[in-house]
Design an enzyme around this catalytic site. Structure first.
Site, PDB file in Angstrom:
ATOM      1  N   PRO A   1     -87.182  -6.028  38.679  1.00  0.00           N
ATOM      2  CA  PRO A   1     -87.011  -4.423  38.308  1.00  0.00           C
ATOM      3  C   PRO A   1     -85.976  -3.462  37.821  1.00  0.00           C
ATOM      4  O   PRO A   1     -85.584  -4.596  37.921  1.00  0.00           O
ATOM      5  CB  PRO A   1     -87.742  -4.515  40.170  1.00  0.00           C
ATOM      6  CG  PRO A   1     -86.859  -5.432  40.700  1.00  0.00           C
ATOM      7  CD  PRO A   1     -86.532  -6.570  40.137  1.00  0.00           C
ATOM      8  N   PRO A   2     -85.949  -2.954  37.836  1.00  0.00           N
ATOM      9  CA  PRO A   2     -84.861  -2.409  36.569  1.00  0.00           C
ATOM     10  C   PRO A   2     -83.853  -2.042  37.703  1.00  0.00           C
ATOM     11  O   PRO A   2     -84.191  -1.424  38.912  1.00  0.00           O
ATOM     12  CB  PRO A   2     -86.101  -0.862  35.892  1.00  0.00           C
ATOM     13  CG  PRO A   2     -86.836  -0.676  36.598  1.00  0.00           C
ATOM     14  CD  PRO A   2     -87.870  -1.819  37.494  1.00  0.00           C
ATOM     15  N   GLY A   3     -82.869  -1.512  36.727  1.00  0.00           N
ATOM     16  CA  GLY A   3     -81.625  -1.645  37.228  1.00  0.00           C
ATOM     17  C   GLY A   3     -80.857  -2.698  38.402  1.00  0.00           C
ATOM     18  O   GLY A   3     -80.289  -2.105  39.081  1.00  0.00           O
ATOM     19  N   VAL A   4     -81.394  -3.837  38.685  1.00  0.00           N
ATOM     20  CA  VAL A   4     -81.017  -4.755  39.264  1.00  0.00           C
ATOM     21  C   VAL A   4     -79.767  -5.891  37.950  1.00  0.00           C
ATOM     22  O   VAL A   4     -79.037  -6.608  38.772  1.00  0.00           O
ATOM     23  CB  VAL A   4     -82.101  -6.108  39.534  1.00  0.00           C
ATOM     24  CG1 VAL A   4     -82.935  -4.803  40.640  1.00  0.00           C
ATOM     25  CG2 VAL A   4     -82.753  -6.656  38.769  1.00  0.00           C
ATOM     26  N   GLY A   5     -79.758  -5.122  36.913  1.00  0.00           N
ATOM     27  CA  GLY A   5     -78.571  -5.898  36.655  1.00  0.00           C
ATOM     28  C   GLY A   5     -78.766  -6.938  34.837  1.00  0.00           C
ATOM     29  O   GLY A   5     -78.205  -7.752  34.824  1.00  0.00           O
ATOM     30  N   LYS A   6     -80.459  -6.443  34.761  1.00  0.00           N
ATOM     31  CA  LYS A   6     -80.341  -7.668  33.879  1.00  0.00           C
ATOM     32  C   LYS A   6     -79.264  -7.869  32.916  1.00  0.00           C
ATOM     33  O   LYS A   6     -78.754  -9.091  32.311  1.00  0.00           O
ATOM     34  CB  LYS A   6     -81.745  -7.854  33.669  1.00  0.00           C
ATOM     35  CG  LYS A   6     -82.834  -7.550  34.992  1.00  0.00           C
ATOM     36  CD  LYS A   6     -84.194  -7.964  34.439  1.00  0.00           C
ATOM     37  CE  LYS A   6     -84.424  -6.613  33.931  1.00  0.00           C
ATOM     38  NZ  LYS A   6     -84.833  -5.168  35.229  1.00  0.00           N
ATOM     39  N   THR A   7     -79.631  -6.718  32.349  1.00  0.00           N
ATOM     40  CA  THR A   7     -79.085  -5.749  30.549  1.00  0.00           C
ATOM     41  C   THR A   7     -77.367  -6.537  30.968  1.00  0.00           C
ATOM     42  O   THR A   7     -76.807  -6.418  29.960  1.00  0.00           O
ATOM     43  CB  THR A   7     -78.643  -4.423  30.135  1.00  0.00           C
ATOM     44  OG1 THR A   7     -80.128  -4.104  30.663  1.00  0.00           O
ATOM     45  CG2 THR A   7     -79.004  -4.463  29.433  1.00  0.00           C
TER      46      THR A   7
ATOM     47  N   SER B   1    -104.605  -8.820  46.660  1.00  0.00           N
ATOM     48  CA  SER B   1    -103.347  -8.856  47.515  1.00  0.00           C
ATOM     49  C   SER B   1    -103.653  -7.593  48.566  1.00  0.00           C
ATOM     50  O   SER B   1    -103.501  -7.052  49.590  1.00  0.00           O
ATOM     51  CB  SER B   1    -101.963  -8.558  47.326  1.00  0.00           C
ATOM     52  OG  SER B   1    -101.750  -7.479  47.187  1.00  0.00           O
TER      53      SER B   1
ATOM     54  N   LYS C   1     -91.496  -7.889  48.448  1.00  0.00           N
ATOM     55  CA  LYS C   1     -92.088  -6.929  49.116  1.00  0.00           C
ATOM     56  C   LYS C   1     -91.300  -6.874  50.240  1.00  0.00           C
ATOM     57  O   LYS C   1     -91.476  -6.006  51.174  1.00  0.00           O
ATOM     58  CB  LYS C   1     -93.709  -7.563  49.292  1.00  0.00           C
ATOM     59  CG  LYS C   1     -94.462  -6.979  47.739  1.00  0.00           C
ATOM     60  CD  LYS C   1     -96.356  -8.169  48.531  1.00  0.00           C
ATOM     61  CE  LYS C   1     -97.077  -8.211  47.224  1.00  0.00           C
ATOM     62  NZ  LYS C   1     -98.256  -8.909  47.359  1.00  0.00           N
TER      63      LYS C   1
HETATM   64  P1  ADP Z   1     -82.005  -3.762  33.793  1.00  0.00           P
HETATM   65  O1  ADP Z   1     -80.810  -3.862  32.621  1.00  0.00           O
HETATM   66  O2  ADP Z   1     -81.838  -4.560  35.076  1.00  0.00           O
HETATM   67  O3  ADP Z   1     -82.476  -2.336  34.406  1.00  0.00           O
HETATM   68  P2  ADP Z   1     -78.666  -2.946  34.254  1.00  0.00           P
HETATM   69  O4  ADP Z   1     -78.509  -4.485  34.132  1.00  0.00           O
HETATM   70  O5  ADP Z   1     -78.529  -1.860  33.077  1.00  0.00           O
HETATM   71  O6  ADP Z   1     -79.892  -3.288  35.041  1.00  0.00           O
HETATM   72  O7  ADP Z   1     -77.900  -1.644  35.218  1.00  0.00           O
HETATM   73  C1  ADP Z   1     -77.948  -0.829  36.026  1.00  0.00           C
HETATM   74  C2  ADP Z   1     -76.659  -0.838  36.206  1.00  0.00           C
HETATM   75  O8  ADP Z   1     -76.200  -1.707  38.104  1.00  0.00           O
HETATM   76  C3  ADP Z   1     -75.199  -1.097  35.295  1.00  0.00           C
HETATM   77  O9  ADP Z   1     -75.122  -1.063  35.490  1.00  0.00           O
HETATM   78  C4  ADP Z   1     -75.420  -2.237  36.510  1.00  0.00           C
HETATM   79  O10 ADP Z   1     -73.574  -2.802  36.276  1.00  0.00           O
HETATM   80  C5  ADP Z   1     -75.432  -2.275  37.627  1.00  0.00           C
HETATM   81  N1  ADP Z   1     -75.508  -2.984  38.334  1.00  0.00           N
HETATM   82  C6  ADP Z   1     -76.376  -3.995  38.690  1.00  0.00           C
HETATM   83  N2  ADP Z   1     -76.797  -5.040  39.479  1.00  0.00           N
HETATM   84  C7  ADP Z   1     -74.900  -5.066  40.318  1.00  0.00           C
HETATM   85  C8  ADP Z   1     -74.768  -6.104  40.513  1.00  0.00           C
HETATM   86  N3  ADP Z   1     -74.982  -6.931  41.482  1.00  0.00           N
HETATM   87  N4  ADP Z   1     -73.064  -6.390  40.432  1.00  0.00           N
HETATM   88  C9  ADP Z   1     -72.509  -4.834  39.768  1.00  0.00           C
HETATM   89  N5  ADP Z   1     -73.213  -4.238  39.289  1.00  0.00           N
HETATM   90  C10 ADP Z   1     -74.277  -3.656  39.256  1.00  0.00           C
END
Ligand code: ADP
Length: 856
Positions: free
Chosen positions: A378-384, A752, A795
């Site tokens: 999901p978004p915001g988990v640190g993929k980028t 589901s 979930k």
């Molecule tokens: P995504 O690409 O999955 O949507 P982002 O890589 O943009 O998410 O992450 C969103 C923000 O959360 C970024 O600023 C990122 O550094 C931070 N972040 C996410 N996961 C972590 C983590 N495990 N440790 C530190 N910072 C994290």
């Protein structure tokens, strides 16, 4: 000019010896337009008679049959006697109408004395208006006439020479000037110009030679003038054209001179600059040849020419692309890479481990064609940010290409240059911007590409990711192959399922399921808060966000799998603090010299004779703003009250589930979306009706079928569950059932929700509320078996976020529990169900009260 048909037939067509006819201008009395007419016999310049009998006819005898012609026509009094030179007859029309074409030679003017319109054609008595020889000789002596004749001759000569110049002819018209007397010449000349009918009449009426000549001079002169004006305009236009041609020539010469002088002032000359840039681009030799050819073509073009700009932009792109330019590859230090990943990311141990393995393989075998890493979550988990850490670890530049919503193949591959406004695709454009041929390229949201009539972006991506093909990647705009094999590709997706299988086959999926509140807290404390403070120019001296406040933000203000909203909320706090600090900084100097300044201000005010008013007041030490300045050393500490002030009232609380399931007919499900797992309530209600099932909430076919199955199952078990009094009683007798999935705007589908639907229906029909602390997921069969579902980890995390304590899962999903963080598992009760009855047993407080009656 048209002539009377009858007259032509009788007097001209059948006769050997053709006589003279008279021509009179006529006006159509109603329309005031000119019509030719004809009269015949007995007129001639040499006839000697002053009066003779004449026949006249109108041209349109058919049209005016039966009408009194005198009423229709108004005959002009002066006419011309003429001789027929040529006569031809047209084919007879079905109406019996015949057209004749007559070529006439005018001989002399005459005056009508008496007109007879009663015959088949008109006749008239006329007197010739031509002068006798003696009279003529007399006029020729007249000095006025002589002057006019000369003047006419000059104008006519001029006209003729203009005409001859224009048409490149000579001699033939000029002969007329010498042979024909001027007054006849006047008639001939004037007849060949376009003039109004009135002017023609006045020329005809000008019997007096002097009058006729002066009129003719005027007309010829006017004609001459208009030719001259037209000529001037053409010359001007031509002049302008040749100016730009001249400029071009001069530029070419200037370029030649500069080259000759070895003048190095190249900046002005962008083509030279472009050529130099092209030389520095280190293109492969075949592409260099291609570029040279295009450059030669460009040099021949003028800047205004269509195609110049597009050709230039194309060459600029060729020159800008990093054909060979690469970031220097350093010896990869695995330990440093590990430290880099650890320092940027909290947790994610398995993910980081996998990345290190990937990097280690690259180190041992730099040209290894390993799979492309694809982070799914999901978004915001640190993929980028993981992808950019990979770039940092490899010491390469990082670039991101967003593929979300890309439906057009041309977005990846570019448009051919024949299109207007064509551009290279996103890959080539990105490489141009990043300026090296070996960056880490993040293909963001690769699951969001779709295909439509404009081609399939996925197939283009397949070529990009295929090590066999990407050596010669072909962008339609670029039209020459570009080597992508040095690029390190990393992809991200919210879900793996929509990625086309061939594409997925080239990638290694690494899942990032989302964080537990504890993990979020740690990420916030260690990474997000320091970064946010730094971004806002703050430090812990100014702002402190204690753990308890962060926990409150996580619980009450965000309910997400990742940490994006958490970061946003922290940024909001930082902004509010920044405003305070900035305000205080302004007041600090005042504080230091507050008394001095205040007294100075006061003195000034008094000196100006002004009243003491508001400006002075803020300097008073009692003012809260000023007293803040004393606290500058003590930081702003965020507490619950401040959270509400800055972030507003809490958006979520743990009571939501309890409130919603307070009435029977509502159950708590768990679903899987691109934002990770989510809690999904299902609402059912019954009303008087005809036994129909209604479904709302933007549902797909699969979920609709699940609802049918659930209803069927409940109806079949109605008696067992004491929902109906007897086995043969129809549960839906006299009522309709409506099931709704709230958040009606979000499309939903998937199998589901089966067990959740059954629970909602049993709750509704048994009039008993479900437990608020229990959520469930599971597909069901028509016979009541519970089948496993996907996304279990997400979930359970979603349920955990919601503060739900118990989760009912299909038994066969047991294996998926290993992926769930132990911290979460230990705080929750997981119940495994094999059959729908097991689910119902657990969904209601004190078990399913009707179970003991079940025959199963
Ligand atoms: P995504 O690409 O999955 O949507 P982002 O890589 O943009 O998410 O992450 C969103 C923000 O959360 C970024 O600023 C990122 O550094 C931070 N972040 C996410 N996961 C972590 C983590 N495990 N440790 C530190 N910072 C994290």
């Amino acid at each position: 000019m048209m002539t009377t048909v009858k007259l032509v037939e009788q007097e001209l067509w059948q006769r050997e010896e053709k006589g003279l006819i008279g021509i009179l201008p006529v006006r159509d009395a109603a329309e005031m337009t000119s019509v030719g007419s004809m009269l015949s016999q007995g007129v001639g310049s040499d006839s000697g008679e002053r009066s003779s009998k004449i026949q006249v006819g109108t041209s349109d005898a058919h049209r005016h049959e039966g009408k009194n012609q005198q009423e229709v026509f108004q005959w002009h009094k002066t006419g011309v006697a003429a001789r027929a030179l040529n006569l031809s007859r047209g084919v007879e029309k079905p109406s019996g109408r015949v057209t004749y074409t007559v070529v006439l030679e005018g001989l002399c003017r005459f005056n009508v004395e008496e007109l007879n319109t009663r015959g088949i054609y008109c006749t008239a008595k006329v007197s010739p208006l031509e002068m006798t020889k003696a009279e003529m000789e007399q006029v020729e002596q007249d000095p006025d006439f002589i002057t006019l004749s000369r003047q006419f001759n000059t104008t006519a000569t001029e006209l003729i020479s203009v005409f001859e110049q224009k048409h490149k002819t000579s001699g033939r018209i000029r002969v007329l000037l010498d042979t024909v007397p001027p007054h006849k010449l006047a008639d001939i000349f004037v007849a060949s110009f376009e003039m109004s009918f009135e002017e023609q009449l006045s020329m005809l009426d000008s019997v007096d030679l002097k009058v006729r000549l002066s009129k003719a001079i005027e007309i010829v002169d006017r004609h001459l003038q208009s030719i001259r004006v037209a000529e001037k305009i053409t010359q001007k236009v031509e002049g302008r054209l040749s100016k730009s041609q001249k400029e071009y020539l001069l530029r070419q010469q200037m370029r030649a001179i500069k080259e000759e002088l070895g003048d190095n002032d190249d900046d002005e000359d962008d083509l030279v600059a472009l050529e130099r840039k092209m030389q520095g681009a280190r293109m492969p030799s075949n592409i260099w040849k291609h570029a040279q050819k295009e450059f030669r073509r460009l040099k021949k073009m003028q800047p205004q020419q269509p195609g110049y700009n597009s050709s230039r932009a194309y060459l600029e792109l060729l020159a800008d692309l990093p054909w060979q330019k690469a970031s220097e590859e350093q010896e990869l230090d695995i330990k440093a890479a590990k430290d880099c990943l650890d320092s940027d990311h909290y947790g994610l141990i398995k993910v980081k481990q996998r990345i290190i393995e990937y990097l280690a393989v690259r180190k041992l075998k730099p040209d290894a064609r390993g799979p492309v890493l694809c982070f799914v979550g999901p978004p915001g988990v640190g993929k980028t940010s993981l992808a950019s850490s990979i770039a940092a670890a490899l010491g390469r530049k990082f670039m991101r290409i967003s593929l979300g919503g890309v439906k057009d193949e041309a977005d990846i591959r570019g448009h051919r240059r024949t299109y207007i406004g064509s551009m290279p695709g996103r890959l080539i454009d990105g490489l141009k911007k990043v300026g090296v041929c070996n960056p880490v390229m993040l293909l963001d949201e690769i699951d969001k590409t779709g295909s439509d009539v404009r081609g399939d972006p996925a197939s283009a991506l397949l070529e990009v990711l295929d090590p066999e093909q990407n050596k010669t990647f072909n962008d339609h705009y670029l039209n020459v192959p570009f080597d992508l094999s040095k690029v390190v590709f990393v992809a991200t997706a919210n879900r793996a399922q929509p990625i086309p299988p061939p594409l997925l086959d080239r990638m290694e999926v690494i899942e990032l399921p989302g964080y537990t509140p504890e993990e979020k807290l740690n990420i916030a404390m260690r990474h997000l808060i320091p970064r946010v403070l730094d971004q806002h120019g703050l430090s812990p001296e100014f702002l402190q966000i204690p753990e308890d406040s962060v926990k409150l933000i996580i619980q009450r203000y965000t309910r997400e799998a990742g940490v994006r909203n958490l970061e946003r909320n922290l940024a909001a706090l930082a902004r509010a603090a920044a405003v305070r600090v900035a305000e205080q900084e302004l007041t600090v100097p005042l504080n230091q010299g507050v008394e001095k300044l205040a007294s100075q201000l006061l003195a000034n005010r008094l000196a100006e004779g002004a009243e003491m008013e508001m400006e002075v007041i803020p300097i008073g030490v009692n003012n809260p703003e000023i007293s803040n300045t004393f606290r500058i050393a003590s930081p702003l500490i965020v507490d619950e009250g401040m959270l509400e002030k800055i972030l507003g009232p809490p958006r979520f609380d743990d009571r939501e589930a309890a409130d919603r399931v307070a009435t029977p007919g509502v159950s708590v499900g768990l679903v899987w979306t691109t934002f990770g797992g989510e809690v999904q309530f299902v609402e059912a209600t019954a009303m008087v009706g005809k036994g129909e099932l209604r479904l709302t909430g933007q549902l797909g076919d699969v979920i609709k079928e699940s609802a049918q199955i659930a209803l069927t199952w409940v109806r079949a078990r109605a008696a067992d569950f004491k929902l109906a009094a007897a086995e043969d009683l129809n549960l839906l007798e006299g009522r309709d059932i409506h099931i709704h999935f709230p958040a009606g705007a979000v499309p939903k589908d998937g199998p589901s929700a089966g067990v959740t639907l059954v629970t909602a229906l049993v709750s509704l029909l048994g009039r008993k509320s479900v437990r608020a602390d229990t959520a469930m997921t599971g597909e069901m069969t028509l016979r009541g078996l519970v089948l496993p579902v996907g996304g279990v980890k997400d979930k359970i995390l979603a349920a955990h976020r919601y503060g739900i304590k118990r989760v009912i899962l299909p038994e066969r999903n047991l294996k998926d529990l290993v992926e769930v963080p132990t911290a979460v598992l230990s705080s929750m009760e997981i119940i495994l169900a094999k059959r729908v009855e097991d689910v119902l047993e657990q969904a209601f407080e004190g078990g399913c009260p009707w179970r003991q009656h079940s025959k199963l």
